[in-house]
Enzyme design. Structure first.
Site, PDB file in Angstrom:
ATOM      1  N   SER A 146      40.439  36.247  25.201  1.00 33.83           N
ATOM      2  CA  SER A 146      41.841  35.994  25.559  1.00 33.83           C
ATOM      3  C   SER A 146      42.587  35.581  24.307  1.00 33.83           C
ATOM      4  O   SER A 146      42.027  34.924  23.423  1.00 33.83           O
ATOM      5  CB  SER A 146      41.935  34.863  26.582  1.00 33.83           C
ATOM      6  N   TYR A 160      40.021  26.390  29.162  1.00 34.05           N
ATOM      7  CA  TYR A 160      39.846  27.848  29.262  1.00 34.05           C
ATOM      8  C   TYR A 160      39.951  28.490  27.877  1.00 34.05           C
ATOM      9  O   TYR A 160      39.117  29.327  27.496  1.00 34.05           O
ATOM     10  CB  TYR A 160      40.910  28.389  30.221  1.00 34.05           C
TER      11      TYR A 160
HETATM   12  P1  NAP Z   1      40.923  38.099  38.218  1.00 37.05           P
HETATM   13  O1  NAP Z   1      41.878  39.106  38.738  1.00 37.05           O
HETATM   14  O2  NAP Z   1      40.985  36.697  38.686  1.00 37.05           O
HETATM   15  O3  NAP Z   1      39.433  38.681  38.410  1.00 37.05           O
HETATM   16  C1  NAP Z   1      38.338  37.905  37.998  1.00 37.05           C
HETATM   17  C2  NAP Z   1      37.070  38.704  38.186  1.00 37.05           C
HETATM   18  O4  NAP Z   1      35.981  37.902  37.690  1.00 37.05           O
HETATM   19  C3  NAP Z   1      36.774  38.990  39.653  1.00 37.05           C
HETATM   20  O5  NAP Z   1      36.162  40.251  39.724  1.00 37.05           O
HETATM   21  C4  NAP Z   1      35.785  37.898  40.011  1.00 37.05           C
HETATM   22  O6  NAP Z   1      34.923  38.237  41.088  1.00 37.05           O
HETATM   23  C5  NAP Z   1      35.007  37.783  38.722  1.00 37.05           C
HETATM   24  N1  NAP Z   1      34.285  36.518  38.598  1.00 37.05           N
HETATM   25  C6  NAP Z   1      34.769  35.252  38.682  1.00 37.05           C
HETATM   26  N2  NAP Z   1      33.784  34.363  38.548  1.00 37.05           N
HETATM   27  C7  NAP Z   1      32.643  35.070  38.381  1.00 37.05           C
HETATM   28  C8  NAP Z   1      31.280  34.718  38.231  1.00 37.05           C
HETATM   29  N3  NAP Z   1      30.894  33.430  38.211  1.00 37.05           N
HETATM   30  N4  NAP Z   1      30.362  35.704  38.108  1.00 37.05           N
HETATM   31  C9  NAP Z   1      30.741  37.000  38.149  1.00 37.05           C
HETATM   32  N5  NAP Z   1      32.011  37.401  38.285  1.00 37.05           N
HETATM   33  C10 NAP Z   1      32.958  36.448  38.415  1.00 37.05           C
HETATM   34  O7  NAP Z   1      41.053  37.986  36.620  1.00 37.05           O
HETATM   35  P2  NAP Z   1      41.517  39.035  35.503  1.00 37.05           P
HETATM   36  O8  NAP Z   1      42.893  38.675  35.108  1.00 37.05           O
HETATM   37  O9  NAP Z   1      41.193  40.424  35.892  1.00 37.05           O
HETATM   38  O10 NAP Z   1      40.576  38.538  34.314  1.00 37.05           O
HETATM   39  C11 NAP Z   1      39.459  39.265  33.871  1.00 37.05           C
HETATM   40  C12 NAP Z   1      39.068  38.724  32.507  1.00 37.05           C
HETATM   41  O11 NAP Z   1      40.177  38.843  31.609  1.00 37.05           O
HETATM   42  C13 NAP Z   1      38.708  37.233  32.533  1.00 37.05           C
HETATM   43  O12 NAP Z   1      37.619  36.985  31.661  1.00 37.05           O
HETATM   44  C14 NAP Z   1      39.966  36.560  32.005  1.00 37.05           C
HETATM   45  O13 NAP Z   1      39.696  35.326  31.395  1.00 37.05           O
HETATM   46  C15 NAP Z   1      40.434  37.601  31.001  1.00 37.05           C
HETATM   47  N6  NAP Z   1      41.859  37.495  30.663  1.00 37.05           N
HETATM   48  C16 NAP Z   1      42.827  37.664  31.612  1.00 37.05           C
HETATM   49  C17 NAP Z   1      44.164  37.549  31.241  1.00 37.05           C
HETATM   50  C18 NAP Z   1      45.295  37.702  32.225  1.00 37.05           C
HETATM   51  O14 NAP Z   1      46.458  37.407  31.853  1.00 37.05           O
HETATM   52  N7  NAP Z   1      45.051  38.147  33.461  1.00 37.05           N
HETATM   53  C19 NAP Z   1      44.497  37.271  29.922  1.00 37.05           C
HETATM   54  C20 NAP Z   1      43.489  37.114  28.983  1.00 37.05           C
HETATM   55  C21 NAP Z   1      42.165  37.231  29.364  1.00 37.05           C
HETATM   56  P3  NAP Z   1      35.115  37.557  42.570  1.00 37.05           P
HETATM   57  O15 NAP Z   1      36.449  38.001  43.064  1.00 37.05           O
HETATM   58  O16 NAP Z   1      33.978  38.061  43.370  1.00 37.05           O
HETATM   59  O17 NAP Z   1      35.066  36.072  42.332  1.00 37.05           O
END
Ligand code: NAP
Length: 251
Positions: A146, A160
């Site tokens: 991130s 985080y």
């Molecule tokens: P999201 O929509 O909240 O999706 C999170 C995903 O991670 C879901 O598939 C969830 O599965 C899974 N997950 C959560 N805890 C887990 C665990 N203990 N073991 C295995 N899987 C797990 O988030 P997103 O925005 O797509 O984020 C994906 C990645 O991008 C993350 O690493 C996040 O930190 C990073 N990121 C996101 C942003 C942003 O602005 N959205 C920015 C920078 C980085 P379940 O639904 O089954 O829990």
């Protein structure tokens, strides 16, 4: 399933950025293991979309923070699809919004357990399978970091941001450790991406509120992050390793 197809694991591949990565890799010809922690129906829907469009995918439940579940995830993929060539460590949590002075030990522990321990354990299992030193044929790992790692997360989630800083260090260190073993290790560092992560952290309005502060004046999409991951695992990125690529509209 023929065991000659290239195989990818996407942790947290059920929703958001992970689902876009899983679908993108499937379109690129990978058989994809769509890992999820809790939301089985989201994982099933992503798998169904891949299969409907002619791809190969399975949903595999595992909390990546738990070693036994990680071992089972990789063993399931060994048995179902065969040799692994791509791991995307995407599954992650924010553990909620909090100034540091209000941070609970439980939130701190959980964010490092999932985002750092989870990535380490999955990297270990992937390297054991891919490394040419161990009889593997090589492969590629992408960690979903991130921009928070550099920005610091002040007022929202230093916990985080710090976990993503650790993920960056893992990326660079492991990339150099396995560079001669046929494995490339890179990271993408998304900025503000429009997914459910913000609402899950308790800030459903965050994307709309912060979009004007992004130099490109908009949030990014999950597909825009997935495009970069697809490039990093592809032969077009054959000389790219230890890179942390911002996908952030300049943020
Ligand atoms: P999201 O929509 O909240 O999706 C999170 C995903 O991670 C879901 O598939 C969830 O599965 C899974 N997950 C959560 N805890 C887990 C665990 N203990 N073991 C295995 N899987 C797990 O988030 P997103 O925005 O797509 O984020 C994906 C990645 O991008 C993350 O690493 C996040 O930190 C990073 N990121 C996101 C942003 C942003 O602005 N959205 C920015 C920078 C980085 P379940 O639904 O089954 O829990």
């Amino acid at each position: 399933m023929a065991k000659t197809t290239a195989v990818a694991i996407v942790t947290g591949g059920s929703r958001g950025i992970g689902a876009a990565i899983a679908k993108g890799l499937a379109a690129d010809g990978y058989a994809v293991a769509v890992n999820y922690a809790a939301d089985k129906s989201a994982a099933s829907q992503t798998v169904a979309e891949i299969v409907t469009t002619g791809g190969a995918a399975i949903a595999v439940a595992a909390d990546v923070a738990k070693e036994g579940e990680v071992m089972r995830l990789f063993e399931t993929v060994d048995q179902h699809f065969g040799a692994l060539s791509v791991l995307v460590n995407n599954g992650g949590v924010t553990a909620g919004v909090s100034r540091l002075e209000e941070l609970t030990a439980a939130a701190l522990e959980r964010v490092f357990a999932v985002n750092v321990f989870g990535a380490f354990l999955c990297c270990r299992e992937a390297v054991r399978r891919m490394s040419t030193r161990r009889g593997g044929v090589g492969g590629s790992i992408v960690n979903v970091s991130s921009r928070a790692a550099q920005l610091g997360g002040a007022g929202e989630w230093i916990h985080y941001a710090a976990s993503k800083g650790a993920l960056d260090t893992l990326t660079v260190g492991l990339a150099r450790e396995v560079a001669r073993d046929g494995i490339r290790v890179n990271a993408v560092a998304p900025g503000l991406i429009d997914t459910e992560l913000h609402a899950a952290a308790g800030l459903p309005e965050r994307v709309e509120r912060m979009a004007p502060t992004v130099p490109m004046a908009r949030a990014g999409t999950a597909e825009e992050v997935a495009s970069c991951v697809r490039f990093l695992v592809s032969p077009a990125a054959a000389y790219v390793t230890a890179a942390i690529v911002p996908v952030s509209g300049g943020r």
